[in-house]
Structures are given as C-alpha cells and as structure tokens.
Design a protein around this motif. Sequence first.
Motif, PDB file in Angstrom:
ATOM      1  N   GLY A 120      -9.178  -2.997   3.464  1.00 21.14           N
ATOM      2  CA  GLY A 120      -8.631  -2.026   4.398  1.00 21.14           C
ATOM      3  C   GLY A 120      -8.200  -2.588   5.737  1.00 21.14           C
ATOM      4  N   PRO A 121      -7.765  -1.679   6.612  1.00 21.34           N
ATOM      5  CA  PRO A 121      -7.301  -2.063   7.942  1.00 21.34           C
ATOM      6  C   PRO A 121      -8.334  -2.876   8.718  1.00 21.34           C
ATOM      7  N   GLN A 122      -7.829  -3.857   9.480  1.00 19.26           N
ATOM      8  CA  GLN A 122      -8.672  -4.655  10.363  1.00 19.26           C
ATOM      9  C   GLN A 122      -7.796  -5.303  11.434  1.00 19.26           C
ATOM     10  N   PRO A 123      -7.138  -4.478  12.253  1.00 20.22           N
ATOM     11  CA  PRO A 123      -6.314  -5.074  13.304  1.00 20.22           C
ATOM     12  C   PRO A 123      -7.180  -5.757  14.356  1.00 20.22           C
ATOM     13  N   ALA A 173       3.913   0.694  -9.307  1.00 21.04           N
ATOM     14  CA  ALA A 173       3.320  -0.406  -8.553  1.00 21.04           C
ATOM     15  C   ALA A 173       3.105   0.096  -7.133  1.00 21.04           C
ATOM     16  N   LEU A 174       2.094  -0.447  -6.480  1.00 18.06           N
ATOM     17  CA  LEU A 174       1.745  -0.024  -5.129  1.00 18.06           C
ATOM     18  C   LEU A 174       1.454  -1.241  -4.269  1.00 18.06           C
ATOM     19  N   VAL A 175       1.886  -1.170  -3.018  1.00 20.42           N
ATOM     20  CA  VAL A 175       1.549  -2.199  -2.042  1.00 20.42           C
ATOM     21  C   VAL A 175       1.132  -1.498  -0.757  1.00 20.42           C
ATOM     22  N   VAL A 176       0.168  -2.096  -0.050  1.00 15.79           N
ATOM     23  CA  VAL A 176      -0.283  -1.590   1.252  1.00 15.79           C
ATOM     24  C   VAL A 176      -0.008  -2.691   2.267  1.00 15.79           C
ATOM     25  N   GLU A 177       0.814  -2.364   3.284  1.00 16.91           N
ATOM     26  CA  GLU A 177       1.249  -3.367   4.246  1.00 16.91           C
ATOM     27  C   GLU A 177       1.007  -2.921   5.685  1.00 16.91           C
ATOM     28  N   ASP A 178       0.690  -3.894   6.534  1.00 19.10           N
ATOM     29  CA  ASP A 178       0.575  -3.701   7.982  1.00 19.10           C
ATOM     30  C   ASP A 178       1.742  -4.452   8.622  1.00 19.10           C
ATOM     31  N   PRO A 179       2.822  -3.734   9.000  1.00 21.32           N
ATOM     32  CA  PRO A 179       3.963  -4.418   9.605  1.00 21.32           C
ATOM     33  C   PRO A 179       3.726  -4.814  11.061  1.00 21.32           C
ATOM     34  N   ASP A 180       2.594  -4.380  11.632  1.00 23.34           N
ATOM     35  CA  ASP A 180       2.297  -4.650  13.041  1.00 23.34           C
ATOM     36  C   ASP A 180       1.345  -5.824  13.236  1.00 23.34           C
ATOM     37  N   ARG A 227      -0.258  -8.050   3.988  1.00 25.43           N
ATOM     38  CA  ARG A 227      -0.451  -7.209   2.807  1.00 25.43           C
ATOM     39  C   ARG A 227      -1.935  -7.080   2.475  1.00 25.43           C
ATOM     40  N   HIS A 228      -2.414  -5.838   2.439  1.00 26.80           N
ATOM     41  CA  HIS A 228      -3.821  -5.534   2.214  1.00 26.80           C
ATOM     42  C   HIS A 228      -4.167  -5.219   0.767  1.00 26.80           C
ATOM     43  N   CYS A 229      -3.171  -4.841  -0.029  1.00 26.90           N
ATOM     44  CA  CYS A 229      -3.443  -4.469  -1.415  1.00 26.90           C
ATOM     45  C   CYS A 229      -2.145  -4.467  -2.206  1.00 26.90           C
ATOM     46  N   GLY A 230      -2.241  -4.880  -3.448  1.00 23.50           N
ATOM     47  CA  GLY A 230      -1.119  -4.804  -4.368  1.00 23.50           C
ATOM     48  C   GLY A 230      -1.635  -4.473  -5.756  1.00 23.50           C
TER      49      GLY A 230
END
Length: 154
Positions: free
Chosen positions: A98-101, A44-51, A58-61
């Motif tokens: 994807g990223p979008q801060p 399993a995979l998760v993509v997270e932005d803790p900032d 969470r950007h993807c799971g």
Amino acid sequence: MALTLISKAFAEDQPIPAKYARTGENLFPPLAWSEAPDKTRSFALVVEDPDAPHGTFRHCGIANIPAEWTALGESADTAPEHAPRFYRNDFGQARYDGPQPPPGDPPHRYIFRLAALDVPTLSIPDAAGIGVMWAEAKKHTLEEATVTGTYQTR
C-alpha cells in the motif's frame, strides 16, 4: 455504458484509510467493477503513485483476473489457487504493498487502473515486474477504468 471501477474503502479523490497503507495493515482495498465490454476475456490491474519523488511508483500489478469476476475483495493476495497472478511491484514483492509516501510530502495520488482484456491470460515470465505485465496488457486492452485515492504519511 463504459467500464466503471469503484472502491467501498474510499471515494474518488478521497483519502485511502490507513489500514490499506504499507505502514498500516497493508490490506488490499476492496474494488468492484461493472459494464465490462462484451468481448472481455480477462482483466488486469495496476496501482500506481504518479507523485513519487523519482517518478511513477507501482505498488501492485495483477493479471489473469477471470472475465466473470466483478470484484476483488479486501486482501486479494489471499485469493485461491488458479486465481489472478501478482507481479513484482517496485518494492520488489509479487503482492500488494500500500501507500507509503515520504513523511512531509503533500498527499500522493494512488491510481487503481483496471483494464478489460481481449485474451484470457497474459503469458509473462515469473520474474517480470509490473511494467512488463502492464505493457503486455495494454496491447490487449478493450477498455480501461480508474479510481483514485490519496494518502499522506503523518
């Protein structure tokens, strides 16, 4: 040896190219892993932005990645039928975003977390979000690996 995770698109703690950002081409960056535990039955995979301004975003799971796989290619959301399953991200989409801060923020970290699981699949309702999927994955995690990239909106 321990489970390792890398991306050909960016090095550890280095900028993620703009084509993988939500405001770019929004492509899933290629990932590869090795040294999975012997008892691994799926990943399993998760993509997270803790900032993110309001806490971890969470950007993807993705779950139900077959145990014999050792990579996810660019744009993994175009995988064949019976392939890994995407869960609803914090944008409300069952895909990679994807990223979008926020403009003006310092660079955000994007942590790609891969978990080797002791079960072949996770049975989670279609409407479930990444948080539900990841909580269930954590119950079955044998080992976890991460790769972190950064991104700043210019």
